[in-house]
Enzyme design. Sequence first.
Site, short mmCIF file in Angstrom:
data_model
loop_
_atom_site.label_atom_id
_atom_site.label_comp_id
_atom_site.label_asym_id
_atom_site.label_seq_id
_atom_site.Cartn_x
_atom_site.Cartn_y
_atom_site.Cartn_z
N LYS A 271 0.85 -1.20 0.00
CA LYS A 271 0.00 0.00 0.00
C LYS A 271 0.88 1.25 0.00
O LYS A 271 0.66 2.19 -0.77
CB LYS A 271 -0.92 0.00 1.24
CG LYS A 271 -2.02 -1.04 1.13
CD LYS A 271 -2.73 -1.28 2.45
CE LYS A 271 -3.66 -2.50 2.32
NZ LYS A 271 -4.21 -2.95 3.59
N ASP B 222 -10.97 3.03 4.05
CA ASP B 222 -11.33 1.62 3.91
C ASP B 222 -12.86 1.46 3.79
O ASP B 222 -13.34 0.43 3.34
CB ASP B 222 -10.85 0.84 5.15
CG ASP B 222 -9.68 -0.08 4.83
OD1 ASP B 222 -9.47 -0.37 3.63
OD2 ASP B 222 -9.00 -0.51 5.77
N GLN C 260 -4.01 -1.53 9.89
CA GLN C 260 -3.90 -2.89 9.33
C GLN C 260 -4.38 -3.91 10.35
O GLN C 260 -3.94 -3.92 11.49
CB GLN C 260 -2.42 -3.15 8.94
CG GLN C 260 -2.21 -4.45 8.20
CD GLN C 260 -2.91 -4.49 6.84
OE1 GLN C 260 -2.80 -3.57 6.04
NE2 GLN C 260 -3.65 -5.56 6.58
#
Length: 302
Positions: A54, A121, A98
């Site tokens: 990412k 997200d 994460q």
Amino acid sequence: MTAKLILGTEIQKLIFEEIKSEVAQIKEKHGVVPGLVTILVGQNPASISYVTSKIETAHKLGFKEVQDSQPVTITEKELLALIDKYNKDDSINGILVQLPLPKHVDEKKVLNAIDPDKDVDGFHPVNVGRLMIGGSEVKFPPCTPAGIQELIVRSGVDTNGAEVVVVGRSNIVGKPIANMMLQKGKGANSTVTIVHTATKDLASHCKRADVLIVAAGVPGLVKPEWIKPGACVIDVGVNRVGEKISEKTGKKIAILRGDVDFDAAKEIAGSITPVPGGVGPMTIIMLMKNTLKSLKFKLGIA
Ligand code: NAD
């Protein structure tokens, strides 16, 4: 008949170039770039690998990227304080924690502490609600479902009034993609059925689908005879079914299979995503798209 392949590997490259060019334009006109922070707790090798991909993608796109690595001993209070710091940081547009987090930390509490306007997200209850309302309310569609919809749109599949069947009802794939497909608009406006572990006759539902989206996590669950001839088949499943030695690197790599019997299905479907190389490559690029969108909302140009 051999189905047209829907390749996420190719489509994500187009989106990458679009984002890169938009980032450069915004930088020139407004003097700012999108900022993404990834918070990694502990040293889980899979998590390190996801975060690295990412951050590397963000870097290549010209974003400001921050990788904040914290020890596994961090307390919940400290983690919440860290999120608060990034919520208040004007140079950060997207905050990604994460998962998984260590057991002593309440995952839900941490995710819900992220400012919904930086929740790229798209898992915060506020963004889940915005997605449900649809239209201009939607800020950050969750990344894998957003990637699926991009694949459908960019491969020219007509979803208007189409029968869409979604296999799986998870909060990260099944439920959001079903919700997105029933909204009015491009790449949607469909009649949607969700099937799951309690569904009585899976095959009969799948057979009706003009667009069949499968996210069950069961290798080869969908049999070729369940597919309507000419249908678009999106296989979200990523299942490790063994290991092999990579011809490129000589290292051991996982053998991946989807939830659809691909070899047989491609002879019946009109279009189909392979595994790997279909939905998988889309998730990270959609995270970048959401982070860019977050900056655009802030600048009032979204
Ligand atoms: P999950 O386990 O949370 O949910 C799976 C869903 O499928 C459940 O709702 C369950 O009811 C349904 N299901 C399972 N077995 C079934 C069966 N036999 N018949 C009918 N329904 C069944 O999984 P998830 O997180 O939604 O992920 C699904 C798959 O997609 C996994 O293989 C995962 O690795 C993959 N995935 C890929 C990406 C990506 O490519 N970027 C992202 C997320 C998930």
